[in-house]
Design an enzyme around this catalytic site. Sequence first.
Site, PDB file in Angstrom:
ATOM      1  N   THR A 138       9.523 -87.589  24.641  1.00 24.06           N
ATOM      2  CA  THR A 138       9.066 -88.671  23.771  1.00 24.06           C
ATOM      3  C   THR A 138       9.799 -88.652  22.430  1.00 24.06           C
ATOM      4  O   THR A 138      10.196 -87.574  21.953  1.00 24.06           O
ATOM      5  CB  THR A 138       7.545 -88.507  23.537  1.00 24.06           C
ATOM      6  OG1 THR A 138       7.147 -89.321  22.436  1.00 24.06           O
ATOM      7  CG2 THR A 138       7.169 -87.066  23.191  1.00 24.06           C
ATOM      8  N   ASP A 139       9.909 -89.823  21.810  1.00 13.87           N
ATOM      9  CA  ASP A 139      10.487 -89.894  20.452  1.00 13.87           C
ATOM     10  C   ASP A 139       9.603 -89.164  19.440  1.00 13.87           C
ATOM     11  O   ASP A 139      10.055 -88.850  18.338  1.00 13.87           O
ATOM     12  CB  ASP A 139      10.717 -91.357  20.034  1.00 13.87           C
ATOM     13  CG  ASP A 139       9.456 -92.221  20.042  1.00 13.87           C
ATOM     14  OD1 ASP A 139       8.364 -91.723  20.382  1.00 13.87           O
ATOM     15  OD2 ASP A 139       9.576 -93.421  19.710  1.00 13.87           O
ATOM     16  N   GLU A 140       8.348 -88.876  19.824  1.00 11.00           N
ATOM     17  CA  GLU A 140       7.422 -88.260  18.866  1.00 11.00           C
ATOM     18  C   GLU A 140       7.855 -86.849  18.477  1.00 11.00           C
ATOM     19  O   GLU A 140       7.406 -86.322  17.462  1.00 11.00           O
ATOM     20  CB  GLU A 140       5.991 -88.283  19.416  1.00 11.00           C
ATOM     21  CG  GLU A 140       5.551 -89.702  19.687  1.00 11.00           C
ATOM     22  CD  GLU A 140       4.087 -89.880  20.037  1.00 11.00           C
ATOM     23  OE1 GLU A 140       3.257 -89.073  19.599  1.00 11.00           O
ATOM     24  OE2 GLU A 140       3.782 -90.867  20.739  1.00 11.00           O
ATOM     25  N   TYR A 163       0.147 -82.795  20.312  1.00 12.70           N
ATOM     26  CA  TYR A 163       0.834 -83.389  21.472  1.00 12.70           C
ATOM     27  C   TYR A 163       2.347 -83.303  21.301  1.00 12.70           C
ATOM     28  O   TYR A 163       3.056 -82.761  22.165  1.00 12.70           O
ATOM     29  CB  TYR A 163       0.408 -84.855  21.650  1.00 12.70           C
ATOM     30  CG  TYR A 163       1.357 -85.656  22.523  1.00 12.70           C
ATOM     31  CD1 TYR A 163       1.485 -85.382  23.886  1.00 12.70           C
ATOM     32  CD2 TYR A 163       2.145 -86.685  21.986  1.00 12.70           C
ATOM     33  CE1 TYR A 163       2.369 -86.105  24.690  1.00 12.70           C
ATOM     34  CE2 TYR A 163       3.024 -87.413  22.777  1.00 12.70           C
ATOM     35  CZ  TYR A 163       3.128 -87.114  24.129  1.00 12.70           C
ATOM     36  OH  TYR A 163       4.013 -87.825  24.921  1.00 12.70           O
ATOM     37  N   LYS A 167       5.266 -81.172  23.359  1.00 11.95           N
ATOM     38  CA  LYS A 167       6.415 -81.802  24.036  1.00 11.95           C
ATOM     39  C   LYS A 167       7.730 -81.217  23.487  1.00 11.95           C
ATOM     40  O   LYS A 167       8.674 -80.976  24.245  1.00 11.95           O
ATOM     41  CB  LYS A 167       6.401 -83.324  23.847  1.00 11.95           C
ATOM     42  CG  LYS A 167       5.271 -84.049  24.552  1.00 11.95           C
ATOM     43  CD  LYS A 167       5.327 -83.942  26.071  1.00 11.95           C
ATOM     44  CE  LYS A 167       6.508 -84.665  26.696  1.00 11.95           C
ATOM     45  NZ  LYS A 167       6.463 -84.621  28.175  1.00 11.95           N
TER      46      LYS A 167
HETATM   47  P1  NAD Z   1      -0.423 -89.992  31.731  1.00  6.90           P
HETATM   48  O1  NAD Z   1      -1.363 -89.211  30.885  1.00  6.90           O
HETATM   49  O2  NAD Z   1      -0.753 -91.384  32.111  1.00  6.90           O
HETATM   50  O3  NAD Z   1      -0.150 -89.202  33.106  1.00  6.90           O
HETATM   51  C1  NAD Z   1       0.038 -87.815  33.159  1.00  6.90           C
HETATM   52  C2  NAD Z   1      -0.082 -87.369  34.605  1.00  6.90           C
HETATM   53  O4  NAD Z   1       0.181 -85.947  34.658  1.00  6.90           O
HETATM   54  C3  NAD Z   1      -1.468 -87.604  35.217  1.00  6.90           C
HETATM   55  O5  NAD Z   1      -1.356 -88.191  36.488  1.00  6.90           O
HETATM   56  C4  NAD Z   1      -2.054 -86.194  35.309  1.00  6.90           C
HETATM   57  O6  NAD Z   1      -2.970 -86.039  36.381  1.00  6.90           O
HETATM   58  C5  NAD Z   1      -0.790 -85.353  35.512  1.00  6.90           C
HETATM   59  N1  NAD Z   1      -0.977 -83.935  35.117  1.00  6.90           N
HETATM   60  C6  NAD Z   1      -1.514 -83.483  33.952  1.00  6.90           C
HETATM   61  N2  NAD Z   1      -1.550 -82.141  33.981  1.00  6.90           N
HETATM   62  C7  NAD Z   1      -1.003 -81.732  35.165  1.00  6.90           C
HETATM   63  C8  NAD Z   1      -0.767 -80.458  35.751  1.00  6.90           C
HETATM   64  N3  NAD Z   1      -1.109 -79.326  35.141  1.00  6.90           N
HETATM   65  N4  NAD Z   1      -0.188 -80.415  36.974  1.00  6.90           N
HETATM   66  C9  NAD Z   1       0.138 -81.568  37.633  1.00  6.90           C
HETATM   67  N5  NAD Z   1      -0.078 -82.811  37.110  1.00  6.90           N
HETATM   68  C10 NAD Z   1      -0.641 -82.887  35.892  1.00  6.90           C
HETATM   69  O7  NAD Z   1       0.971 -89.913  30.965  1.00  6.90           O
HETATM   70  P2  NAD Z   1       2.126 -91.025  30.848  1.00  6.90           P
HETATM   71  O8  NAD Z   1       1.807 -91.925  29.719  1.00  6.90           O
HETATM   72  O9  NAD Z   1       2.408 -91.567  32.196  1.00  6.90           O
HETATM   73  O10 NAD Z   1       3.343 -90.105  30.378  1.00  6.90           O
HETATM   74  C11 NAD Z   1       4.202 -89.489  31.347  1.00  6.90           C
HETATM   75  C12 NAD Z   1       5.258 -88.656  30.599  1.00  6.90           C
HETATM   76  O11 NAD Z   1       6.017 -89.513  29.751  1.00  6.90           O
HETATM   77  C13 NAD Z   1       4.676 -87.574  29.699  1.00  6.90           C
HETATM   78  O12 NAD Z   1       5.506 -86.442  29.812  1.00  6.90           O
HETATM   79  C14 NAD Z   1       4.752 -88.179  28.308  1.00  6.90           C
HETATM   80  O13 NAD Z   1       4.877 -87.161  27.328  1.00  6.90           O
HETATM   81  C15 NAD Z   1       6.008 -89.013  28.424  1.00  6.90           C
HETATM   82  N6  NAD Z   1       6.067 -90.186  27.539  1.00  6.90           N
HETATM   83  C16 NAD Z   1       5.052 -91.091  27.514  1.00  6.90           C
HETATM   84  C17 NAD Z   1       5.152 -92.231  26.714  1.00  6.90           C
HETATM   85  C18 NAD Z   1       4.069 -93.284  26.700  1.00  6.90           C
HETATM   86  O14 NAD Z   1       4.192 -94.261  25.958  1.00  6.90           O
HETATM   87  N7  NAD Z   1       3.022 -93.180  27.497  1.00  6.90           N
HETATM   88  C19 NAD Z   1       6.303 -92.424  25.943  1.00  6.90           C
HETATM   89  C20 NAD Z   1       7.330 -91.477  25.998  1.00  6.90           C
HETATM   90  C21 NAD Z   1       7.203 -90.367  26.815  1.00  6.90           C
HETATM   91  P1  TYD Z   2      -1.201 -94.688  21.074  1.00  5.90           P
HETATM   92  O1  TYD Z   2      -1.239 -95.776  22.088  1.00  5.90           O
HETATM   93  O2  TYD Z   2      -2.262 -93.643  21.086  1.00  5.90           O
HETATM   94  O3  TYD Z   2       0.260 -94.042  21.169  1.00  5.90           O
HETATM   95  P2  TYD Z   2       0.980 -92.960  20.169  1.00  5.90           P
HETATM   96  O4  TYD Z   2      -0.035 -92.395  19.238  1.00  5.90           O
HETATM   97  O5  TYD Z   2       1.495 -91.950  21.135  1.00  5.90           O
HETATM   98  O6  TYD Z   2       2.057 -93.740  19.469  1.00  5.90           O
HETATM   99  O7  TYD Z   2      -1.210 -95.361  19.636  1.00  5.90           O
HETATM  100  C1  TYD Z   2      -0.230 -96.299  19.232  1.00  5.90           C
HETATM  101  C2  TYD Z   2      -0.481 -96.613  17.772  1.00  5.90           C
HETATM  102  O8  TYD Z   2      -1.722 -97.331  17.667  1.00  5.90           O
HETATM  103  C3  TYD Z   2      -0.629 -95.396  16.877  1.00  5.90           C
HETATM  104  O9  TYD Z   2      -0.048 -95.676  15.617  1.00  5.90           O
HETATM  105  C4  TYD Z   2      -2.125 -95.213  16.747  1.00  5.90           C
HETATM  106  C5  TYD Z   2      -2.643 -96.618  16.823  1.00  5.90           C
HETATM  107  N1  TYD Z   2      -3.980 -96.804  17.445  1.00  5.90           N
HETATM  108  C6  TYD Z   2      -4.962 -97.552  16.781  1.00  5.90           C
HETATM  109  O10 TYD Z   2      -4.731 -98.052  15.660  1.00  5.90           O
HETATM  110  N2  TYD Z   2      -6.169 -97.700  17.389  1.00  5.90           N
HETATM  111  C7  TYD Z   2      -6.456 -97.154  18.611  1.00  5.90           C
HETATM  112  O11 TYD Z   2      -7.590 -97.323  19.114  1.00  5.90           O
HETATM  113  C8  TYD Z   2      -5.435 -96.400  19.275  1.00  5.90           C
HETATM  114  C9  TYD Z   2      -5.710 -95.773  20.623  1.00  5.90           C
HETATM  115  C10 TYD Z   2      -4.218 -96.259  18.647  1.00  5.90           C
END
Ligand code: NAD
Ligand code: TYD
Length: 357
Positions: A138-140, A163, A167
Site C-alpha cells: 500500500t502507499d500508506e 496497519y 505492511k
Molecule cells: P480485505 O481485508 O478485504 O481481505 C483480506 C483477506 O485476507 C480476507 O479474505 C481474509 O480472510 C484474509 N486473511 C486475513 N488473515 C489471513 C491469514 N492469517 N491467513 C490467510 N488469509 C488471511 O483486504 P483488501 O482490501 O482486499 O486488501 C488486500 C491487500 O491489498 C492487503 O494486503 C492490503 O494491505 C492491500 N491494499 C489494499 C488497499 C485497499 O484500498 N483496500 C490498497 C492498497 C493495498
Molecule cells: P478508509 O476507507 O478506512 O481507507 P484508508 O484509511 O486506508 O485510507 O478511509 C479512507 C479515508 O476516509 C480516510 O481518510 C479516513 C476517512 N474515513 C471517514 O472519514 N469516515 C469513515 O467512516 C471511514 C471508514 C473513513
Amino acid sequence: MTDSFTPRAVLVTGGAGFIGSNFINYFMAANPGCRVVNLDILTYAGNLKNLTAVENNPNYRFVRGDICDAPLVADILAAEKIDAVVHFAAESHVDRSISGPEIFVRTNVLGTQVLLEESRKHRESGVAPEFRYLQISTDEVYGSLGPAGYFTETTPLAANSPYSASKAGGDLLVRAYHETFGLPTLNTRCSNNYGPYHFPEKLIPLMIHNIIDKKPLPVYGDGQNVRDWLHVKDHSRAVETVLKKGRSGEVYNIGGNNEWKNIDIVNLVCDLLDERLGRKPGENRELITFVKDRPGHDRRYAIDAAKIKRELGWEPSYTFDKGIAETIDWYLANQTWVAEVTSGAYREYYEKQYGGR
Ligand code: NAD
Ligand code: TYD
C-alpha cells in the site's frame, strides 16, 4: 526473471477478500490455462460469495488456512508445483489496527515471513525454476504528504498507523529475502481501491450503505484528508502486469491519478444516490456528520505511478465518473450481498459449500 512470464500455477493468499477476489475473478477469466489456489483463513473480511464465478472451475482450488501455518504453505507449494505467489492476505483496516494492533503484526509481518521462507525453500527445491513472489502493499507505507508532492518508489518508508507499519514490515522482509537469499520478488504499492465486494467498513461502501439506510455518514475530522482512488479492476490488471513483466527485486507504485478530499467524495456519493433513490437534491448530504478525527490520521496520499507506465506499459483505464457510478449501481443491485455481510449470514456459506472438506 524472463521478460514475460506465463504462470502455470499461482498461489493467491487472501483471495476471499475485496481485492483478492476481484483479482481471482479477473485473472482466471484472462488466463484460462492457469491454475489458481486460494489460501484464505476467512476472517470477517473473507467472503466466498465473492467467488461464485470461479468456484466450479476445475482450475480453481480453495484452501481454508492460515498463511502463518508453514507446513500447510509448504504442502500447497509442493503439491501444486506453484510457480508464483501473489500475497494479498492481510488485516487491512486502519481503524481496527488502532483498537487492536497485535493481529496486524501477526498476519502482515509474521505471515509474510512464513510465505517468504516457504517460497525460498520451494524455489531452492528446483520444482519451479521461474518462481516469483509478489507482495501486494500500500502507499500508506510512505506515511503522509503535505498539500504538494507524490510518493515515488524511492520515498522513504514512514508508516504512521499500526496497519501501515505492519505492511512496511512485510515489505522490508520482502526486500531482505531478495537481497539475502536471492528470492525473485516483486512488490507493488497501491493507492485506495474501490469497486464491487468492498467490505462496508471502508469509506466508499460504508457511505453507500448508510445512505441507503438513511443512517449518519461519519466524516472524520475536517473531511479535508486526501486519498487517491483506483478501481479494483485496474489494480487487478496492474498486479497481473507486474507478475508477468516486473523486474526481480523491484517496487512498483500503482495509482489512479485521482485525488479526492474525503468530504468531496462523500458529497459526490450522496448526490449520485439522491438521483438513484429518487430523493430530493441535497437530501442525502443532510446525513453527513463530522466526528472525532482518527488518531494519527494521514493527511494526504498521492502516488507517482510513472515507473509502472514507463517500464511495463500499465495505466488506469477507468475514469472515476464511470467507476464510481458502476460501483454505486453494483451496491444497489447487490443489496443481499451487503445485508449478508452486515448480518454475518455470509459466514454460513462456507460451511454449506466447503463443510467437511
Ligand atoms: P480485505 O481485508 O478485504 O481481505 C483480506 C483477506 O485476507 C480476507 O479474505 C481474509 O480472510 C484474509 N486473511 C486475513 N488473515 C489471513 C491469514 N492469517 N491467513 C490467510 N488469509 C488471511 O483486504 P483488501 O482490501 O482486499 O486488501 C488486500 C491487500 O491489498 C492487503 O494486503 C492490503 O494491505 C492491500 N491494499 C489494499 C488497499 C485497499 O484500498 N483496500 C490498497 C492498497 C493495498
Ligand atoms: P478508509 O476507507 O478506512 O481507507 P484508508 O484509511 O486506508 O485510507 O478511509 C479512507 C479515508 O476516509 C480516510 O481518510 C479516513 C476517512 N474515513 C471517514 O472519514 N469516515 C469513515 O467512516 C471511514 C471508514 C473513513
